[in-house]
Design a protein around this motif. Structure first.
Motif, PDB file in Angstrom:
ATOM      1  N   VAL A  20     -56.729 -15.168  -6.786  1.00 46.55           N
ATOM      2  CA  VAL A  20     -57.174 -13.769  -7.532  1.00 46.55           C
ATOM      3  C   VAL A  20     -57.022 -12.853  -6.045  1.00 46.55           C
ATOM      4  CG1 VAL A  20     -58.131 -12.396  -9.422  1.00 46.55           C
ATOM      5  CG2 VAL A  20     -57.953 -14.777  -9.581  1.00 46.55           C
ATOM      6  N   ASN A  21     -56.280 -12.080  -6.440  1.00 44.07           N
ATOM      7  CA  ASN A  21     -56.069 -10.857  -5.881  1.00 44.07           C
ATOM      8  C   ASN A  21     -57.332  -9.154  -6.909  1.00 44.07           C
ATOM      9  OD1 ASN A  21     -52.973 -11.815  -5.325  1.00 44.07           O
ATOM     10  ND2 ASN A  21     -54.660 -11.612  -3.154  1.00 44.07           N
ATOM     11  N   ILE A  22     -58.150  -8.829  -5.964  1.00 47.61           N
ATOM     12  CA  ILE A  22     -58.519  -7.452  -6.477  1.00 47.61           C
ATOM     13  C   ILE A  22     -58.117  -6.241  -5.527  1.00 47.61           C
ATOM     14  CG2 ILE A  22     -60.710  -6.332  -6.139  1.00 47.61           C
ATOM     15  CD1 ILE A  22     -61.709  -9.968  -6.223  1.00 47.61           C
ATOM     16  N   VAL A  23     -57.425  -5.491  -6.181  1.00 44.76           N
ATOM     17  CA  VAL A  23     -56.676  -4.309  -5.954  1.00 44.76           C
ATOM     18  C   VAL A  23     -57.827  -3.576  -6.456  1.00 44.76           C
ATOM     19  CG1 VAL A  23     -54.858  -2.927  -6.703  1.00 44.76           C
ATOM     20  CG2 VAL A  23     -54.148  -4.988  -6.225  1.00 44.76           C
TER      21      VAL A  23
ATOM     22  N   LEU B 193     -57.068  -7.227 -11.378  1.00 48.42           N
ATOM     23  CA  LEU B 193     -56.773  -7.875 -10.700  1.00 48.42           C
ATOM     24  C   LEU B 193     -55.488  -8.797 -11.344  1.00 48.42           C
ATOM     25  CD1 LEU B 193     -60.458  -9.838 -12.531  1.00 48.42           C
ATOM     26  CD2 LEU B 193     -59.509  -8.679 -10.706  1.00 48.42           C
ATOM     27  N   MET B 194     -55.034  -9.178  -9.641  1.00 45.00           N
ATOM     28  CA  MET B 194     -53.572  -9.852  -9.678  1.00 45.00           C
ATOM     29  C   MET B 194     -53.860 -11.373 -10.113  1.00 45.00           C
ATOM     30  SD  MET B 194     -51.531  -7.428  -6.829  1.00 45.00           S
ATOM     31  CE  MET B 194     -50.957  -8.754  -6.330  1.00 45.00           C
ATOM     32  N   ILE B 195     -53.556 -11.978 -11.134  1.00 45.30           N
ATOM     33  CA  ILE B 195     -54.025 -13.786 -11.353  1.00 45.30           C
ATOM     34  C   ILE B 195     -52.283 -14.604 -10.471  1.00 45.30           C
ATOM     35  CG2 ILE B 195     -55.107 -15.077 -12.624  1.00 45.30           C
ATOM     36  CD1 ILE B 195     -56.184 -12.896 -13.840  1.00 45.30           C
ATOM     37  N   LYS B 196     -52.318 -15.294  -9.695  1.00 45.12           N
ATOM     38  CA  LYS B 196     -51.284 -15.924  -9.956  1.00 45.12           C
ATOM     39  C   LYS B 196     -51.633 -17.601 -10.289  1.00 45.12           C
ATOM     40  CE  LYS B 196     -51.651 -13.981  -6.555  1.00 45.12           C
ATOM     41  NZ  LYS B 196     -52.026 -12.931  -5.999  1.00 45.12           N
ATOM     42  N   THR B 197     -50.979 -17.958 -11.747  1.00 48.23           N
ATOM     43  CA  THR B 197     -51.014 -19.426 -12.273  1.00 48.23           C
ATOM     44  C   THR B 197     -49.626 -20.500 -12.983  1.00 48.23           C
ATOM     45  OG1 THR B 197     -53.294 -20.330 -13.660  1.00 48.23           O
ATOM     46  CG2 THR B 197     -51.963 -18.466 -14.354  1.00 48.23           C
ATOM     47  N   ARG B 198     -50.022 -21.106 -13.300  1.00 47.34           N
ATOM     48  CA  ARG B 198     -49.094 -22.020 -14.416  1.00 47.34           C
ATOM     49  C   ARG B 198     -49.299 -21.034 -15.149  1.00 47.34           C
ATOM     50  NH1 ARG B 198     -47.697 -27.343 -13.117  1.00 47.34           N
ATOM     51  NH2 ARG B 198     -49.016 -27.771 -11.399  1.00 47.34           N
ATOM     52  N   SER B 199     -48.177 -20.801 -16.080  1.00 49.10           N
ATOM     53  CA  SER B 199     -48.059 -20.551 -17.021  1.00 49.10           C
ATOM     54  C   SER B 199     -48.459 -20.778 -18.350  1.00 49.10           C
ATOM     55  CB  SER B 199     -46.295 -20.132 -17.607  1.00 49.10           C
ATOM     56  OG  SER B 199     -46.014 -19.259 -16.539  1.00 49.10           O
ATOM     57  N   SER B 200     -48.985 -22.602 -18.072  1.00 49.42           N
ATOM     58  CA  SER B 200     -49.657 -23.171 -18.981  1.00 49.42           C
ATOM     59  C   SER B 200     -51.359 -22.508 -18.811  1.00 49.42           C
ATOM     60  CB  SER B 200     -49.304 -24.552 -19.178  1.00 49.42           C
ATOM     61  OG  SER B 200     -49.591 -24.898 -17.811  1.00 49.42           O
ATOM     62  N   LYS B 201     -51.200 -22.645 -18.419  1.00 48.34           N
ATOM     63  CA  LYS B 201     -52.542 -21.624 -18.244  1.00 48.34           C
ATOM     64  C   LYS B 201     -52.941 -19.883 -18.880  1.00 48.34           C
ATOM     65  CE  LYS B 201     -54.311 -25.346 -16.181  1.00 48.34           C
ATOM     66  NZ  LYS B 201     -56.030 -25.865 -16.625  1.00 48.34           N
ATOM     67  N   ILE B 202     -52.281 -19.578 -19.550  1.00 48.04           N
ATOM     68  CA  ILE B 202     -52.697 -18.293 -19.435  1.00 48.04           C
ATOM     69  C   ILE B 202     -53.464 -18.230 -20.987  1.00 48.04           C
ATOM     70  CG2 ILE B 202     -51.570 -16.183 -20.843  1.00 48.04           C
ATOM     71  CD1 ILE B 202     -50.776 -16.579 -17.616  1.00 48.04           C
ATOM     72  N   PRO B 203     -52.930 -19.546 -21.320  1.00 47.22           N
ATOM     73  CA  PRO B 203     -54.074 -19.017 -23.032  1.00 47.22           C
ATOM     74  C   PRO B 203     -55.545 -19.269 -22.458  1.00 47.22           C
ATOM     75  CG  PRO B 203     -51.851 -20.641 -23.440  1.00 47.22           C
ATOM     76  CD  PRO B 203     -52.310 -20.276 -21.991  1.00 47.22           C
ATOM     77  N   ALA B 204     -56.149 -20.320 -22.160  1.00 48.50           N
ATOM     78  CA  ALA B 204     -56.924 -20.786 -21.517  1.00 48.50           C
ATOM     79  C   ALA B 204     -58.035 -19.358 -19.936  1.00 48.50           C
ATOM     80  CB  ALA B 204     -57.038 -22.027 -20.573  1.00 48.50           C
TER      81      ALA B 204
ATOM     82  N   LYS C  93     -65.277  -9.329  -8.925  1.00 47.24           N
ATOM     83  CA  LYS C  93     -65.744 -10.729  -7.981  1.00 47.24           C
ATOM     84  C   LYS C  93     -65.892 -11.538  -9.047  1.00 47.24           C
ATOM     85  CE  LYS C  93     -66.295  -8.300  -3.992  1.00 47.24           C
ATOM     86  NZ  LYS C  93     -66.986  -7.282  -3.414  1.00 47.24           N
ATOM     87  N   ASP C  94     -66.632 -11.587  -9.778  1.00 53.26           N
ATOM     88  CA  ASP C  94     -67.844 -12.189 -10.663  1.00 53.26           C
ATOM     89  C   ASP C  94     -66.345 -12.255 -11.893  1.00 53.26           C
ATOM     90  OD1 ASP C  94     -69.638 -11.262  -9.442  1.00 53.26           O
ATOM     91  OD2 ASP C  94     -70.256 -10.615 -12.027  1.00 53.26           O
ATOM     92  N   LEU C  95     -65.900 -12.210 -12.527  1.00 51.29           N
ATOM     93  CA  LEU C  95     -64.318 -12.335 -12.709  1.00 51.29           C
ATOM     94  C   LEU C  95     -63.039 -13.221 -12.079  1.00 51.29           C
ATOM     95  CD1 LEU C  95     -63.603  -9.993 -15.642  1.00 51.29           C
ATOM     96  CD2 LEU C  95     -63.935 -11.609 -16.168  1.00 51.29           C
ATOM     97  N   ALA C  96     -62.872 -13.054 -10.794  1.00 46.03           N
ATOM     98  CA  ALA C  96     -62.055 -13.597 -10.313  1.00 46.03           C
ATOM     99  C   ALA C  96     -62.511 -14.977  -9.522  1.00 46.03           C
ATOM    100  CB  ALA C  96     -61.932 -12.635  -9.160  1.00 46.03           C
ATOM    101  N   ARG C  97     -64.175 -15.257  -9.282  1.00 52.29           N
ATOM    102  CA  ARG C  97     -64.905 -16.419  -8.756  1.00 52.29           C
ATOM    103  C   ARG C  97     -64.489 -17.411  -9.706  1.00 52.29           C
ATOM    104  NH1 ARG C  97     -67.985 -13.507  -6.258  1.00 52.29           N
ATOM    105  NH2 ARG C  97     -66.939 -13.347  -4.224  1.00 52.29           N
TER     106      ARG C  97
ATOM    107  N   VAL D   9     -55.234  -8.050 -15.184  1.00 54.27           N
ATOM    108  CA  VAL D   9     -56.933  -7.462 -15.742  1.00 54.27           C
ATOM    109  C   VAL D   9     -57.473  -7.083 -15.062  1.00 54.27           C
ATOM    110  CG1 VAL D   9     -59.063  -8.793 -16.569  1.00 54.27           C
ATOM    111  CG2 VAL D   9     -56.589 -10.515 -16.391  1.00 54.27           C
ATOM    112  N   THR D  10     -57.583  -5.833 -16.134  1.00 53.03           N
ATOM    113  CA  THR D  10     -58.266  -4.416 -15.132  1.00 53.03           C
ATOM    114  C   THR D  10     -59.572  -4.678 -15.647  1.00 53.03           C
ATOM    115  OG1 THR D  10     -57.634  -3.091 -17.133  1.00 53.03           O
ATOM    116  CG2 THR D  10     -56.552  -3.037 -15.684  1.00 53.03           C
ATOM    117  N   CYS D  11     -60.607  -4.321 -15.074  1.00 56.23           N
ATOM    118  CA  CYS D  11     -62.281  -4.463 -14.528  1.00 56.23           C
ATOM    119  C   CYS D  11     -63.000  -3.316 -14.367  1.00 56.23           C
ATOM    120  CB  CYS D  11     -62.640  -5.194 -13.176  1.00 56.23           C
ATOM    121  SG  CYS D  11     -61.727  -7.169 -13.915  1.00 56.23           S
ATOM    122  N   PRO D  12     -63.506  -2.884 -14.610  1.00 57.24           N
ATOM    123  CA  PRO D  12     -64.657  -1.368 -14.736  1.00 57.24           C
ATOM    124  C   PRO D  12     -65.144  -1.070 -13.697  1.00 57.24           C
ATOM    125  CG  PRO D  12     -66.149  -2.878 -15.425  1.00 57.24           C
ATOM    126  CD  PRO D  12     -64.333  -3.410 -15.826  1.00 57.24           C
TER     127      PRO D  12
END
Length: 166
Positions: A93-96, A117-128, A78-82, A69-72
Motif C-alpha cells: 500500500v502506497n500512501i500519497v 492509498l494505492m493498493i496492489k492486490t489480487r483481483s479476487s481480494k477486492i471484496p474482502a 497508515k492504520d488502514l494500510a498496515r 482509497v481516500t483517507c481524511p
C-alpha cells in the motif's frame, strides 16, 4: 567485415580503433574494447538469460488490481494500510499525501485535503478489501475503487501473487 558503423553508436563518423563489425553490423565480441572475450560472453549470456526469463514469465491480464482509497489524514491512512497488509489483503500500500478532492456530497460541492492509498492486490481480494475498509474507515461512504492490472513488471506481479494468498 564492414568499413562503416552506425554513426549514432559512437556519435562520430570515425570507427574507434580496434572495433570491427561482422556482416550483420554487430560488433565482434573479440574486438570489443574494455574487456576480455570471456567477460563479454558472460555479460551477454547473463543479459540474454534475464531477458528470456522476463519474456517467458506469463501473466494473465486482470489477475491483480490496483485499488484506491481516500483517507481524511495520515493517521487513518497508515492504520488502514498496515491492517490491509497484515491481513494479507494486499502486498503493498502506497500512501500519497496531500491530495485535494473536489466532490459533491449531500447536494453541495466540497473541497477537502485527503491522503490517497494505492493498493496492489489480487483481483479476487477486492471484496474482502472493500469489507475491511468499510469496517475500519471513518467516512460514512468510504471510497474503494479498483482497476485491473493489464500489464506490468513480471517479477513484481509474481511477488504480488506470492505475497497475497488466493
Amino acid at each position: 567485415m564492414r568499413d562503416s558503423y552506425p554513426a549514432t553508436l559512437y556519435g562520430s563518423a570515425r570507427r574507434p580503433a580496434g572495433l570491427n563489425f561482422i556482416s550483420s553490423g554487430l560488433p565482434r565480441v573479440e574486438a570489443l574494447p574494455g574487456g576480455s572475450t570471456r567477460a563479454w560472453l558472460l555479460l551477454l549470456r547473463t543479459v540474454g538469460l534475464r531477458a528470456f526469463s522476463m519474456a517467458s514469465e506469463t501473466y494473465t491480464s486482470g489477475t491483480h488490481s490496483a485499488a484506491f482509497v481516500t483517507c481524511p489524514n495520515d493517521t487513518v491512512a497508515k492504520d488502514l494500510a498496515r491492517g490491509i497488509v497484515q491481513q494479507k489483503l494486499a502486498a503493498c500500500v502506497n500512501i500519497v499525501p496531500a491530495i485535494t478532492s473536489i466532490y459533491e456530497w449531500q447536494g453541495a460541492i466540497q473541497e477537502d485535503s485527503e491522503v490517497l492509498l494505492m493498493i496492489k492486490t489480487r483481483s479476487s481480494k477486492i471484496p474482502a478489501l472493500t469489507n475491511y475498509v468499510r469496517k475500519n474507515h471513518p467516512y460514512e461512504v468510504a471510497e474503494v475503487i479498483s482497476l485491473p492490472v493489464d500489464q506490468g513488471n513480471p517479477p513484481y506481479l509474481k511477488w504480488i501473487g506470492d505475497t497475497v494468498p488466493e
